[in-house]
Write a protein that holds these residues in place. Structure first.
Motif, PDB file in Angstrom:
ATOM      1  N   VAL A 174       0.837  -1.205   0.000  1.00 37.59           N
ATOM      2  CA  VAL A 174       0.000   0.000   0.000  1.00 37.59           C
ATOM      3  C   VAL A 174       0.873   1.256   0.000  1.00 37.59           C
ATOM      4  O   VAL A 174       0.597   2.219  -0.726  1.00 37.59           O
ATOM      5  N   ALA A 175       1.938   1.229   0.817  1.00 38.04           N
ATOM      6  CA  ALA A 175       2.834   2.383   0.887  1.00 38.04           C
ATOM      7  C   ALA A 175       3.500   2.637  -0.465  1.00 38.04           C
ATOM      8  O   ALA A 175       3.672   3.794  -0.881  1.00 38.04           O
ATOM      9  N   ILE A 177       2.243   1.830  -3.433  1.00 36.27           N
ATOM     10  CA  ILE A 177       1.220   2.368  -4.336  1.00 36.27           C
ATOM     11  C   ILE A 177       0.990   3.851  -4.057  1.00 36.27           C
ATOM     12  O   ILE A 177       0.914   4.672  -4.980  1.00 36.27           O
ATOM     13  N   MET A 178       0.893   4.197  -2.765  1.00 36.55           N
ATOM     14  CA  MET A 178       0.666   5.591  -2.390  1.00 36.55           C
ATOM     15  C   MET A 178       1.842   6.471  -2.814  1.00 36.55           C
ATOM     16  O   MET A 178       1.651   7.605  -3.277  1.00 36.55           O
ATOM     17  N   ALA A 179       3.062   5.932  -2.657  1.00 36.82           N
ATOM     18  CA  ALA A 179       4.253   6.697  -3.046  1.00 36.82           C
ATOM     19  C   ALA A 179       4.280   6.916  -4.554  1.00 36.82           C
ATOM     20  O   ALA A 179       4.640   8.005  -5.033  1.00 36.82           O
ATOM     21  N   LYS A 181       1.640   6.990  -6.535  1.00 44.88           N
ATOM     22  CA  LYS A 181       0.584   7.961  -6.846  1.00 44.88           C
ATOM     23  C   LYS A 181       1.043   9.378  -6.525  1.00 44.88           C
ATOM     24  O   LYS A 181       0.804  10.313  -7.298  1.00 44.88           O
ATOM     25  N   ALA A 182       1.701   9.522  -5.364  1.00 43.09           N
ATOM     26  CA  ALA A 182       2.186  10.844  -4.963  1.00 43.09           C
ATOM     27  C   ALA A 182       3.235  11.353  -5.945  1.00 43.09           C
ATOM     28  O   ALA A 182       3.257  12.547  -6.291  1.00 43.09           O
ATOM     29  N   LYS A 185       1.482  12.415  -9.104  1.00 40.79           N
ATOM     30  CA  LYS A 185       0.765  13.669  -8.860  1.00 40.79           C
ATOM     31  C   LYS A 185       1.732  14.844  -8.848  1.00 40.79           C
ATOM     32  O   LYS A 185       1.451  15.913  -9.421  1.00 40.79           O
TER      33      LYS A 185
END
Length: 205
Positions: A174-175, A177-179, A181-182, A185
């Motif tokens: 999850v971390a 994936i979030m990284a 995405k960030a 972005k």
């Protein structure tokens, strides 16, 4: 080996504690240290000469030696029988800290079950180095994994450890994936900012 003081660390120190820690050690080739000229009965009796024959037989019975097998020469024992005898001999020694290195090697299922029961009833601390996952699941209540040069401690049994490992993997996924995405972005925002600057510069011209 360093825990037992048999090898010096390249740096730092190794301590077992300051409160009357009495260690005993079962290494992988412990059975090879048995005196091949003795029989099973004498191997134990020589460790506890004050015991009566009945007491020695009772102990050996707990380690699956019964009847005439107690008079077999150590040299004639199978690898599993030697391992059982070596364990019985080690457990005779007074101690409150045991280090077991692959203790289930050469043991058959009844012998493993016997060892599991003995460890569950042991009042001291036991450190087990083992690849036998089922055995670990039966006796361990704390797991230490050495990963990437670090100690990772899990305060629970083997099933708790497996659950926590899965949780850690999921958290890492999850971390990641979030990284990602960030990062996307931020990259998108940077491109937009650059375009806005270029548009503003074009208007000024």
């Amino acid at each position: 080996w360093m825990i037992m003081g048999m090898e010096e660390p390249t740096e730092g120190t190794v301590k077992l504690g300051n409160h009357n820690v009495i260690p005993s050690y079962f290494e992988q080739n412990q059975a090879e240290a048995l005196d091949l000229t003795k029989n099973v009965m004498d191997t134990i009796h020589d460790e506890v000469p004050e015991w009566k024959n009945e007491e020695v037989r009772t102990l050996l019975g707990n380690f699956l030696f019964s009847g005439e097998t107690v008079f077999k020469k150590v040299a004639a024992l199978s690898g599993g029988e030697k391992a059982r005898l070596a364990l019985a001999k080690m457990l005779l020694k007074p101690g409150n800290f045991m280090l077991l290195d692959e203790p289930t090697n050469h043991l058959d299922i009844p012998a493993k079950e016997m060892l599991e029961e003995a460890l569950k009833n042991y009042d001291g601390t036991v450190v087990i180095v083992s690849h036998d996952r089922y055995f670990i699941s039966q006796v361990a209540n704390k797991i230490v994994e050495i990963r990437d040069g670090d100690f990772h401690v899990y305060l629970g049994d083997y099933h708790y450890y497996l659950d926590k490992i899965e949780e850690e993997k999921e958290a890492e996924r999850v971390a990641k994936i979030m990284a990602e995405k960030a990062a996307k972005k931020a990259e998108k925002a940077a491109k937009k900012k650059q375009k806005d600057k270029e548009k503003a510069a074009a208007k000024r011209k």
